[in-house]
Each structure stands twice: as structure tokens, then as C-alpha cells.
Scaffold this active site. Structure first.
Site, mmCIF file in Angstrom:
data_model
loop_
_atom_site.group_PDB
_atom_site.id
_atom_site.type_symbol
_atom_site.label_atom_id
_atom_site.label_comp_id
_atom_site.label_asym_id
_atom_site.label_seq_id
_atom_site.Cartn_x
_atom_site.Cartn_y
_atom_site.Cartn_z
ATOM 1 N N ASP A 16 -7.531 -2.179 14.254
ATOM 2 C CA ASP A 16 -8.933 -2.395 13.872
ATOM 3 C C ASP A 16 -9.086 -3.611 12.947
ATOM 4 O OD1 ASP A 16 -7.869 -1.489 11.499
ATOM 5 O OD2 ASP A 16 -9.209 0.235 11.277
ATOM 6 N N HIS B 46 -7.317 -4.226 10.152
ATOM 7 C CA HIS B 46 -7.030 -4.057 8.725
ATOM 8 C C HIS B 46 -5.741 -4.764 8.327
ATOM 9 C CE1 HIS B 46 -4.789 -0.166 9.835
ATOM 10 N NE2 HIS B 46 -3.903 -0.803 9.102
ATOM 11 N N ASP C 263 0.814 -1.212 0.000
ATOM 12 C CA ASP C 263 0.000 0.000 0.000
ATOM 13 C C ASP C 263 0.849 1.265 0.000
ATOM 14 O OD1 ASP C 263 0.959 -0.457 2.562
ATOM 15 O OD2 ASP C 263 -0.999 -0.706 3.486
ATOM 16 N N GLU D 289 -9.569 -1.353 5.266
ATOM 17 C CA GLU D 289 -10.244 -1.020 6.512
ATOM 18 C C GLU D 289 -11.509 -1.869 6.663
ATOM 19 O OE1 GLU D 289 -8.682 0.576 8.571
ATOM 20 O OE2 GLU D 289 -7.947 2.530 7.958
HETATM 21 C C1 GLP Z 1 -0.364 0.344 8.668
HETATM 22 C C2 GLP Z 1 -0.081 -0.433 7.358
HETATM 23 C C3 GLP Z 1 -0.353 -1.888 7.522
HETATM 24 C C4 GLP Z 1 0.238 -2.325 8.844
HETATM 25 C C5 GLP Z 1 -0.513 -1.719 9.990
HETATM 26 C C6 GLP Z 1 0.109 -1.989 11.340
HETATM 27 O O1 GLP Z 1 -1.401 1.249 8.582
HETATM 28 N N1 GLP Z 1 -0.771 0.039 6.200
HETATM 29 O O2 GLP Z 1 0.197 -2.604 6.431
HETATM 30 O O3 GLP Z 1 0.158 -3.708 8.962
HETATM 31 O O4 GLP Z 1 -0.765 -0.371 9.794
HETATM 32 O O5 GLP Z 1 1.183 -1.151 11.605
HETATM 33 P P1 GLP Z 1 2.286 -1.492 12.659
HETATM 34 O O6 GLP Z 1 2.993 -2.675 12.142
HETATM 35 O O7 GLP Z 1 3.177 -0.291 12.729
HETATM 36 O O8 GLP Z 1 1.581 -1.773 13.943
#
Ligand code: GLP
Length: 259
Positions: free
Chosen positions: A135, A137, A66, A142
Site C-alpha cells: 500500500d 507504506h 519500527d 500507513e
Molecule cells: C513491513 C515493514 C516495512 C516493510 C514492509 C514490506 O510491514 N514494517 O518496513 O518495508 O512491510 O515488507 P516485505 O519486505 O516483507 O515485503
């Protein structure tokens, strides 16, 4: 069901997954890696460095999950910059073979299908690394995202913007929109490896692994995939009802099986 591996800490998780990726590249020098951003996959990238030293990586390809929409690609927190800084440069991958969805505003309505075409042309993703949002995702899909969704523009929830505000000067600087591989896209990768650490992820992990398959918790889409490995620390595993069974299963895993 997914294989759940409960590890003592992030370092152990990183080593386990890095071993699997190194084996994949040894088997398939032109492996297609599905790369994730966020803090969760960092121990994997770190553990990959020593394992890939001296390995010819010139054919390895990669696709990020993404990107933020409208962010300057040169911004240090664009996912293009993060992937370059955390993965491409330290591992010595060929930047031309590593794609990140194009979040620039011009032509944004076509960037999703272009990205899908590039993944298809590469023959699909061999191993997709995934984190999970609080959440539920995955990528930036989302809650409410269709399980059939492809790479497209999405609106970030306020929760995700708050979670990600730590990477920016203030929450106002966190983009409102993103472009993300869809759940349908992610489910086509041949092996999904989802990592999660810390108490804050415990509920999302339990929902993804043991809850009902529902678009309300996009991570639960992994239950539809035939080859999933979930690697979690004790804190992230703390809400799993069948944690003892997962430990027992992993402890008695046949040596030939691999992840
Ligand atoms: C972000 C990314 C996701 C990621 C998630 C968790 O928004 N787009 O790909 O898995 O949030 O982030 P983190 O690994 O920093 O907890």
C-alpha cells in the site's frame, strides 16, 4: 530525483547495497545504519556478511524503523527478535549499539520521543534501508501519514496485517498497533536506499518514484529527499514509465559518483 537501479534479481540488489554499506563503514567506523525488517532487506544483510568479515564493527550503531506495539520482545516475530536474528548476530554488531523502538505498553506514549532523542544523540542516520509495503507504506507509515511525522504509535491497516500474517500463526495474532519512525524522521537520514522486489510491489514503486507526492502513498516522500537510491528487480520496475531512462542513466553513470 532518486537514482533508480534496475537489477536482475535480489542477490544483485543485496550485493550492490552491501557494497555501499561496507564502503560507508570503512569511511566511518561509527556509521549509523537505519535498519529495516520485512523480507526485502534480507539479501542486503546476507551480502554484508562476507564484506564485513574481519572489519571492526564495535563502533557501528543502528536504529530500526519500527516495532509492533504490545508484542513480547522475545516473540520470534517482534522486530527486536528479527533485527537480532537477521542483522546483529550474523554480522557481529554490538547489541548495545543497535536500537529498536520500544513497543512495550508501559510508557508507550513517551517511547517515540525517547527514540527520536537517541537518533539525534547518535548524530542522525547515515544510510537508511527501506522496503515498501504493497500500500506504499515505508516503515509502518500507513497511507495518510504526515510527511512531518516523527516516531509515534500508528494503527496498522488491514492490508498490512494481511500481508504480515504470513509471519504469524494467524492474522488474529498480528498486532493492531505499531511504533514507527515518522516520515519526517526518515527524511532526515542522509542517504535513503529503498529496495523492492516482485510484481506485487510494482504499483507502490511506480507511485513512490513517479507519482504525485502525496500522503496517500507515503513512499512518495522519498521524492523530497536529495539523496535516494531505489534498487528494484525487473518485476518491481515493471510499472515505471521511465524505466528505459533509468537503465540508460545507470549504464552511463560516471565512475566517480558512487550510489
Ligand atoms: C513491513 C515493514 C516495512 C516493510 C514492509 C514490506 O510491514 N514494517 O518496513 O518495508 O512491510 O515488507 P516485505 O519486505 O516483507 O515485503
Amino acid at each position: 530525483m532518486a537514482e533508480i537501479v534496475i537489477v536482475p534479481n535480489k542477490t544483485a540488489a543485496g550485493e550492490l547495497v552491501a557494497d555501499e554499506i561496507a564502503k560507508l563503514i570503512a569511511r566511518r567506523p561509527d556509521a549509523v545504519l537505519g535498519l529495516a525488517t520485512g523480507s526485502t532487506p534480507l539479501p542486503v544483510y546476507e551480502a554484508l556478511r562476507p564484506r564485513l568479515e574481519g572489519v571492526d564493527l564495535s563502533q557501528v550503531r543502528g536504529f530500526a524503523l519500527d516495532e509492533y506495539v504490545g508484542i513480547d520482545p522475545a516473540h520470534p516475530e517482534s522486530y527486536r527478535s528479527v533485527i537480532t536474528r537477521e542483522v546483529v548476530d550474523p554480522l557481529g554488531l554490538d547489541p548495545a549499539r543497535i536500537r529498536v523502538p520500544d513497543g512495550s505498553l508501559e510508557g508507550i506514549e513517551h517511547h517515540g520521543e525517547d527514540y527520536e532523542a537517541a537518533i539525534a544523540e547518535a548524530g542522525g542516520v547515515d544510510l537508511q534501508i527501506l522496503g515498501i509495503g504493497t500500500d506504499g507504506h515505508i516503515g509502518f507509515n500507513e497511507p495518510g501519514s504526515s510527511f512531518a511525522s516523527r516516531t509515534r504509535v500508528k494503527t496498522l491497516t488491514q492490508q498490512t496485517r494481511e500481508d504480515n500474517a504470513r509471519f504469524f500463526d494467524s492474522i488474529d495474532d498480528v498486532p493492531m498497533h505499531c511504533i514507527t519512525q515518522g516520515l519526517g524522521t526518515i527524511l532526515e537520514a542522509r542517504h535513503l536506499v529503498l529496495l523492492a522486489f516482485g510484481e506485487g510491489k510494482a504499483e507502490a514503486v511506480a507511485g513512490a518514484v513517479e507519482g504525485p507526492v502525496t500522503a496517500s502513498l507515503p513512499g512518495s516522500a522519498i521524492q523530497l529527499h536529495p539523496h535516494v537510491t531505489v534498487v528494484v528487480d525487473e518485476a518491481a520496475a515493471s510499472r515505471l514509465a521511465h524505466a528505459d531512462y533509468y537503465r540508460y542513466t545507470y549504464a552511463n553513470k560516471p565512475a566517480w559518483q558512487g550510489l
